[in-house]
Design an enzyme around this catalytic site. Structure first.
Site, short mmCIF file in Angstrom:
data_model
loop_
_atom_site.label_atom_id
_atom_site.label_comp_id
_atom_site.label_asym_id
_atom_site.label_seq_id
_atom_site.Cartn_x
_atom_site.Cartn_y
_atom_site.Cartn_z
N HIS A 134 0.84 -1.20 0.00
CA HIS A 134 0.00 0.00 0.00
C HIS A 134 0.87 1.25 0.00
O HIS A 134 2.04 1.21 0.41
CB HIS A 134 -0.92 -0.01 1.21
CG HIS A 134 -2.00 -1.05 1.12
ND1 HIS A 134 -2.99 -1.17 2.06
CD2 HIS A 134 -2.25 -2.00 0.18
CE1 HIS A 134 -3.80 -2.15 1.72
NE2 HIS A 134 -3.37 -2.68 0.58
N GLU A 167 0.79 3.90 1.85
CA GLU A 167 1.22 4.30 3.19
C GLU A 167 2.41 3.44 3.64
O GLU A 167 3.37 3.95 4.23
CB GLU A 167 0.07 4.14 4.20
CG GLU A 167 -1.17 4.95 3.84
CD GLU A 167 -2.17 4.20 2.97
OE1 GLU A 167 -3.35 4.60 2.99
OE2 GLU A 167 -1.80 3.23 2.27
N CYS A 179 -6.02 1.30 5.47
CA CYS A 179 -6.58 0.03 5.90
C CYS A 179 -6.07 -0.29 7.31
O CYS A 179 -5.24 0.44 7.85
CB CYS A 179 -6.18 -1.08 4.93
SG CYS A 179 -4.43 -1.54 5.03
N CYS A 238 -2.18 -0.70 7.44
CA CYS A 238 -1.48 0.59 7.35
C CYS A 238 -1.72 1.43 8.60
O CYS A 238 -0.83 2.15 9.04
CB CYS A 238 -1.92 1.34 6.11
SG CYS A 238 -1.36 0.55 4.58
#
Length: 152
Positions: free
Chosen positions: A78, A80, A106, A109
């Site tokens: 991801h 992040e 999410c 993260c």
């Protein structure tokens, strides 16, 4: 000429970073900022050297995995995660940072952000992962949904 607010400025950069994404389902960008200084960027995509989904196909689409579920069933990282990893790789301290991201983090993260010492997250779009929202609240991370200024 109206200058953008700091949040607007950094969200625009995060949106530009998202354009580098190699994900076939959702393009996400993230940046880490301390004291109005951009320290790290990340976008969602495969680890260095791993074929992009455009070449190998999207594992999540092939397995009909709904958005927001079974994050481990993906070749990519991801945005992040990549921003945090890039800071660590280059020895950049992000404790106390603000994370600007195009989408709500999410749960994975969110946990990384909490342990990395991120204190504030500014996001623009929602993501279907209620656990991420709960984790951030419980972890003391201030979450703000960015609303762009209306054009006049």
């Amino acid at each position: 000429m109206k200058r953008p607010s700091w949040d607007e400025y950094f969200m625009t950069i995060a949106a530009d970073v998202a354009r580098r994404s190699t994900c076939l389902r959702r393009q996400v960008g993230a940046i880490l900022v301390v004291d109005r200084r951009l320290l790290s960027t990340g976008y969602n995509g495969e680890p260095t050297g791993v074929p992009h989904c455009a070449e190998s196909g999207c594992l999540r689409q092939q397995m009909a995995v709904p958005s927001g579920e079974r994050h481990e069933l993906c070749r990519g990282l991801h945005a992040e995660q990549n921003a945090i990893i890039q800071a660590a790789k280059h020895g950049v301290r992000i404790d106390g940072a603000t994370l600007y991201t195009t989408h709500h983090p999410c749960s994975m993260c969110a946990k990384m952000a909490i342990n990395a010492g991120i204190k504030r997250i500014v996001c623009q779009q929602d993501y279907p992962d209620d656990l991420g929202k709960t984790m951030l609240r419980d972890g003391g991370v201030r979450l703000e949904v960015f609303q762009p200024a209306k054009e006049q």
